[in-house]
Scaffold this motif. Structure first.
Motif, PDB file in Angstrom:
ATOM      1  N   ARG A   6      73.177  25.926  59.790  1.00 10.47           N
ATOM      2  CA  ARG A   6      74.044  26.376  58.702  1.00 10.47           C
ATOM      3  C   ARG A   6      73.376  27.286  57.688  1.00 10.47           C
ATOM      4  NH1 ARG A   6      76.785  22.593  55.261  1.00 10.47           N
ATOM      5  NH2 ARG A   6      74.707  21.921  54.759  1.00 10.47           N
ATOM      6  N   TRP A   7      72.084  27.198  57.536  1.00  8.23           N
ATOM      7  CA  TRP A   7      71.413  27.958  56.486  1.00  8.23           C
ATOM      8  C   TRP A   7      71.070  29.365  56.963  1.00  8.23           C
ATOM      9  CZ3 TRP A   7      67.330  24.043  54.270  1.00  8.23           C
ATOM     10  CH2 TRP A   7      68.005  23.020  53.601  1.00  8.23           C
ATOM     11  N   ASN A   8      70.958  30.283  56.031  1.00  7.40           N
ATOM     12  CA  ASN A   8      70.603  31.659  56.360  1.00  7.40           C
ATOM     13  C   ASN A   8      69.086  31.828  56.263  1.00  7.40           C
ATOM     14  OD1 ASN A   8      70.883  34.295  57.057  1.00  7.40           O
ATOM     15  ND2 ASN A   8      71.510  34.986  55.034  1.00  7.40           N
ATOM     16  N   ARG A   9      68.385  31.205  57.158  1.00  3.87           N
ATOM     17  CA  ARG A   9      66.930  31.294  57.219  1.00  3.87           C
ATOM     18  C   ARG A   9      66.543  31.992  58.516  1.00  3.87           C
ATOM     19  NH1 ARG A   9      67.875  29.548  52.793  1.00  3.87           N
ATOM     20  NH2 ARG A   9      66.889  27.841  51.736  1.00  3.87           N
ATOM     21  N   GLN A  10      65.727  33.003  58.417  1.00  5.67           N
ATOM     22  CA  GLN A  10      65.193  33.730  59.563  1.00  5.67           C
ATOM     23  C   GLN A  10      66.298  34.248  60.482  1.00  5.67           C
ATOM     24  OE1 GLN A  10      62.200  31.188  61.269  1.00  5.67           O
ATOM     25  NE2 GLN A  10      61.151  30.989  59.329  1.00  5.67           N
ATOM     26  N   GLY A  14      74.554  30.054  61.801  1.00 12.97           N
ATOM     27  CA  GLY A  14      75.659  29.994  62.745  1.00 12.97           C
ATOM     28  C   GLY A  14      75.251  29.866  64.198  1.00 12.97           C
ATOM     29  N   GLN A  15      73.959  29.858  64.475  1.00 14.65           N
ATOM     30  CA  GLN A  15      73.516  29.774  65.865  1.00 14.65           C
ATOM     31  C   GLN A  15      73.441  28.322  66.330  1.00 14.65           C
ATOM     32  OE1 GLN A  15      69.903  31.874  66.652  1.00 14.65           O
ATOM     33  NE2 GLN A  15      70.696  33.802  65.838  1.00 14.65           N
ATOM     34  N   THR A  40      62.675  22.224  59.869  1.00 13.35           N
ATOM     35  CA  THR A  40      63.570  22.484  58.755  1.00 13.35           C
ATOM     36  C   THR A  40      64.109  21.172  58.209  1.00 13.35           C
ATOM     37  OG1 THR A  40      65.475  23.806  58.068  1.00 13.35           O
ATOM     38  CG2 THR A  40      65.610  22.759  60.217  1.00 13.35           C
ATOM     39  N   SER A  41      64.973  21.269  57.246  1.00 11.51           N
ATOM     40  CA  SER A  41      65.610  20.095  56.654  1.00 11.51           C
ATOM     41  C   SER A  41      66.772  19.636  57.524  1.00 11.51           C
ATOM     42  CB  SER A  41      66.132  20.453  55.264  1.00 11.51           C
ATOM     43  OG  SER A  41      66.973  19.432  54.776  1.00 11.51           O
ATOM     44  N   ILE A  45      71.611  21.541  59.351  1.00  9.78           N
ATOM     45  CA  ILE A  45      72.389  21.534  60.586  1.00  9.78           C
ATOM     46  C   ILE A  45      73.643  20.680  60.453  1.00  9.78           C
ATOM     47  CG2 ILE A  45      70.386  21.927  62.060  1.00  9.78           C
ATOM     48  CD1 ILE A  45      70.550  18.907  62.761  1.00  9.78           C
ATOM     49  N   ARG A  46      74.591  20.945  61.313  1.00 12.97           N
ATOM     50  CA  ARG A  46      75.803  20.131  61.440  1.00 12.97           C
ATOM     51  C   ARG A  46      76.090  19.942  62.916  1.00 12.97           C
ATOM     52  NH1 ARG A  46      75.254  18.055  57.302  1.00 12.97           N
ATOM     53  NH2 ARG A  46      76.240  18.654  55.387  1.00 12.97           N
ATOM     54  N   LYS A  47      76.699  18.828  63.247  1.00  8.75           N
ATOM     55  CA  LYS A  47      77.102  18.569  64.629  1.00  8.75           C
ATOM     56  C   LYS A  47      78.052  19.650  65.100  1.00  8.75           C
ATOM     57  CE  LYS A  47      75.986  14.371  66.308  1.00  8.75           C
ATOM     58  NZ  LYS A  47      75.466  14.109  67.601  1.00  8.75           N
ATOM     59  N   PHE A  48      77.877  20.098  66.327  1.00 13.24           N
ATOM     60  CA  PHE A  48      78.764  21.083  66.924  1.00 13.24           C
ATOM     61  C   PHE A  48      80.025  20.389  67.393  1.00 13.24           C
ATOM     62  CE2 PHE A  48      80.166  23.399  70.769  1.00 13.24           C
ATOM     63  CZ  PHE A  48      80.563  24.553  70.149  1.00 13.24           C
ATOM     64  N   ASN A  49      81.177  20.937  66.996  1.00  8.47           N
ATOM     65  CA  ASN A  49      82.462  20.354  67.371  1.00  8.47           C
ATOM     66  C   ASN A  49      83.304  21.452  68.030  1.00  8.47           C
ATOM     67  OD1 ASN A  49      84.840  19.004  67.624  1.00  8.47           O
ATOM     68  ND2 ASN A  49      84.883  18.252  65.537  1.00  8.47           N
ATOM     69  N   PRO A  50      83.357  21.495  69.361  1.00  6.17           N
ATOM     70  CA  PRO A  50      84.059  22.588  70.037  1.00  6.17           C
ATOM     71  C   PRO A  50      85.563  22.627  69.782  1.00  6.17           C
ATOM     72  CG  PRO A  50      83.410  20.903  71.604  1.00  6.17           C
ATOM     73  CD  PRO A  50      82.791  20.538  70.282  1.00  6.17           C
TER      74      PRO A  50
END
Length: 60
Positions: A6-10, A14-15, A40-41, A45-50
């Motif tokens: 979720r974070w905009n690091r490197q 969104g990946q 990272t912390s 991240i968040r669980k992927f939910n298709p």
């Protein structure tokens, strides 16, 4: 891949990624599809939910 970064690091926001290790103080090791690995912390991240359903507030 089981999570979304979720974070905009490197440039990774969104990946999809997967958690390969968990440490103390909410630190995690994540691996991306291209083989890139980072520590990272757990908040990053968040669980992927298709299905696109919210995992935070399930509907009754």
């Amino acid at each position: 891949m089981t999570h979304i970064y979720r974070w905009n690091r490197q440039g990774r926001k969104g990946q999809p990624c997967r958690v390969t290790a968990r440490g103390k103080m909410n630190s995690i090791r994540v691996e991306f599809a291209d083989g890139y690995v980072m520590i990272t912390s757990g908040n990053a991240i968040r669980k992927f939910n298709p299905k696109g359903e919210s995992t935070c507030h399930p509907q009754p």
